[in-house]
Design a protein around this motif. Structure first.
Motif, short mmCIF file in Angstrom:
data_model
loop_
_atom_site.label_atom_id
_atom_site.label_comp_id
_atom_site.label_asym_id
_atom_site.label_seq_id
_atom_site.Cartn_x
_atom_site.Cartn_y
_atom_site.Cartn_z
N UNK A 136 0.85 -1.19 0.00
CA UNK A 136 0.00 0.00 0.00
C UNK A 136 0.89 1.24 0.00
N UNK A 137 0.92 1.93 -1.12
CA UNK A 137 1.68 3.18 -1.19
C UNK A 137 0.70 4.34 -1.02
N UNK A 138 0.70 5.29 -1.93
CA UNK A 138 -0.16 6.47 -1.81
C UNK A 138 0.02 7.33 -3.05
N UNK A 139 -0.97 8.16 -3.32
CA UNK A 139 -0.76 9.18 -4.34
C UNK A 139 0.41 10.09 -4.01
N UNK A 140 0.72 10.21 -2.72
CA UNK A 140 1.83 11.06 -2.29
C UNK A 140 3.19 10.41 -2.53
N UNK A 141 3.21 9.18 -3.02
CA UNK A 141 4.47 8.60 -3.49
C UNK A 141 4.91 9.25 -4.79
N UNK A 142 3.98 9.96 -5.45
CA UNK A 142 4.24 10.50 -6.79
C UNK A 142 4.15 12.02 -6.86
N UNK A 143 3.59 12.64 -5.82
CA UNK A 143 3.52 14.10 -5.73
C UNK A 143 3.53 14.45 -4.25
N UNK A 144 4.45 15.31 -3.80
CA UNK A 144 4.64 15.51 -2.37
C UNK A 144 3.69 16.54 -1.74
N UNK A 145 3.22 16.19 -0.55
CA UNK A 145 2.52 17.13 0.32
C UNK A 145 3.57 17.69 1.27
N UNK A 146 3.75 19.01 1.29
CA UNK A 146 4.89 19.59 2.01
C UNK A 146 4.82 19.34 3.52
N UNK A 147 3.63 19.12 4.06
CA UNK A 147 3.49 18.95 5.51
C UNK A 147 3.92 17.58 6.00
N UNK A 148 4.11 16.61 5.09
CA UNK A 148 4.34 15.22 5.53
C UNK A 148 5.54 14.59 4.80
N UNK A 149 6.74 15.15 4.96
CA UNK A 149 7.88 14.66 4.18
C UNK A 149 8.19 13.17 4.38
N UNK A 150 8.20 12.70 5.62
CA UNK A 150 8.58 11.31 5.87
C UNK A 150 7.54 10.35 5.32
N UNK A 151 6.27 10.71 5.44
CA UNK A 151 5.21 9.89 4.87
C UNK A 151 5.38 9.78 3.36
N UNK A 152 5.58 10.91 2.69
CA UNK A 152 5.75 10.91 1.25
C UNK A 152 6.92 9.99 0.85
N UNK A 153 8.04 10.15 1.57
CA UNK A 153 9.24 9.37 1.24
C UNK A 153 9.01 7.89 1.49
N UNK A 154 8.34 7.55 2.59
CA UNK A 154 8.11 6.13 2.89
C UNK A 154 7.23 5.49 1.83
N UNK A 155 6.26 6.22 1.33
CA UNK A 155 5.37 5.65 0.31
C UNK A 155 6.04 5.59 -1.06
N UNK A 156 6.92 6.54 -1.34
CA UNK A 156 7.71 6.44 -2.58
C UNK A 156 8.61 5.21 -2.52
N UNK A 157 9.17 4.94 -1.34
CA UNK A 157 9.99 3.74 -1.18
C UNK A 157 9.17 2.47 -1.36
N UNK A 158 7.93 2.47 -0.86
CA UNK A 158 7.05 1.31 -1.04
C UNK A 158 6.77 1.08 -2.53
#
Length: 253
Positions: A136-158
């Protein structure tokens, strides 16, 4: 993945997307085991919905090992694992004390958790004739939300983990499917349950089940609402996507 006749383990399914999918998958004729940390809630869900349950903390390596052993003892026919559990935190990276502890927790849960789950189940899944790992990744794996850097990065890694596992496991019976949610009305962040920007939970879960059914060989499961984020770079409007995302909902997924 076939939509019925499976034995499915979903850690992180006591609420939100995980629970909504667990309910629908059970209704389609699957045996569903749900996992979570809150034992009283697990007991209630077992009584109300007929799920088998197991206690698991996906941020704890030993808890994952113990839960996997319990699941496999009770369900040796297990053939699907959906690595659902995850956390999302708003972080301020201007100063280390504003983000470091949060970032470590997010990476442990969202990235190490799925890695450890795969490690706990992959040898068993390789023995099953129609096995599936759902990440389970996220749309934020492909476009970043500035408030949640670690979440974005973790989902890009997934996302990249999923791509890599699919290549490595191509010589086995194990299918790797990446589920990519957009912002969905859950309690992932405070206020998200009431966000007009977020997709209603039931609408999301119904569309996901329909996609699993219609696309049994899918590599990625993408509801229509996530494609704006997923394909911004391919369309050539990535900068506009990022600007729109961050202007529309500063706390959305």
């Amino acid at each position: 993945m076939d939509i019925s006749g499976n034995t499915i383990f979903i850690p992180g399914a006591t609420s939100g997307i995980g629970l909504a999918l667990a309910q629908r998958l059970r209704a389609r004729g699957n045996t569903v085991i749900i996992g979570g940390r809150r034992t009283e809630l697990l007991r209630r869900l077992a009584a109300e919905h007929g799920f088998d349950t197991v206690s698991i903390d996906t941020a704890d390596a030993e808890s994952i090992r113990a839960a996997a052993a319990e699941v496999l003892r009770a369900h040796p026919d297990l053939n699907v694992v959906i690595a659902m559990a995850g956390i999302m935190r708003v972080e301020d990276w201007h100063h280390a004390d504003g983000f470091l502890a949060s970032a470590e927790e997010v990476v442990t849960t969202n990235l190490l958790g799925p890695i450890r789950l795969v490690a706990a189940f992959v040898e068993h899944l390789r023995t099953r004739p129609r096995a599936t790992i759902v990440t389970v990744s996220s749309g934020l794996a492909f476009a970043p939300l500035k408030a949640t850097p670690s979440y974005n990065a973790s989902k890009a890694a997934i996302h990249m983990l999923s791509e890599s596992l699919r290549l490595q496991l191509a010589d086995t019976s194990v299918q790797v499917i990446e589920l990519e949610p957009p912002s969905v009305r859950t309690a992932l962040l405070p206020g998200q349950q009431d966000s007009e920007f977020a997709m209603p939970l039931d609408e999301f879960a119904d569309e996901v089940i329909s996609l699993f059914e219609a696309q049994p060989d899918a590599k990625e499961i993408q509801v229509e609402n996530v494609k704006f984020l997923r394909y911004g770079e391919a369309r050539g409007d990535y900068d506009q996507v990022v600007a729109t995302l961050n202007a529309a909902d500063p706390h959305g997924r």
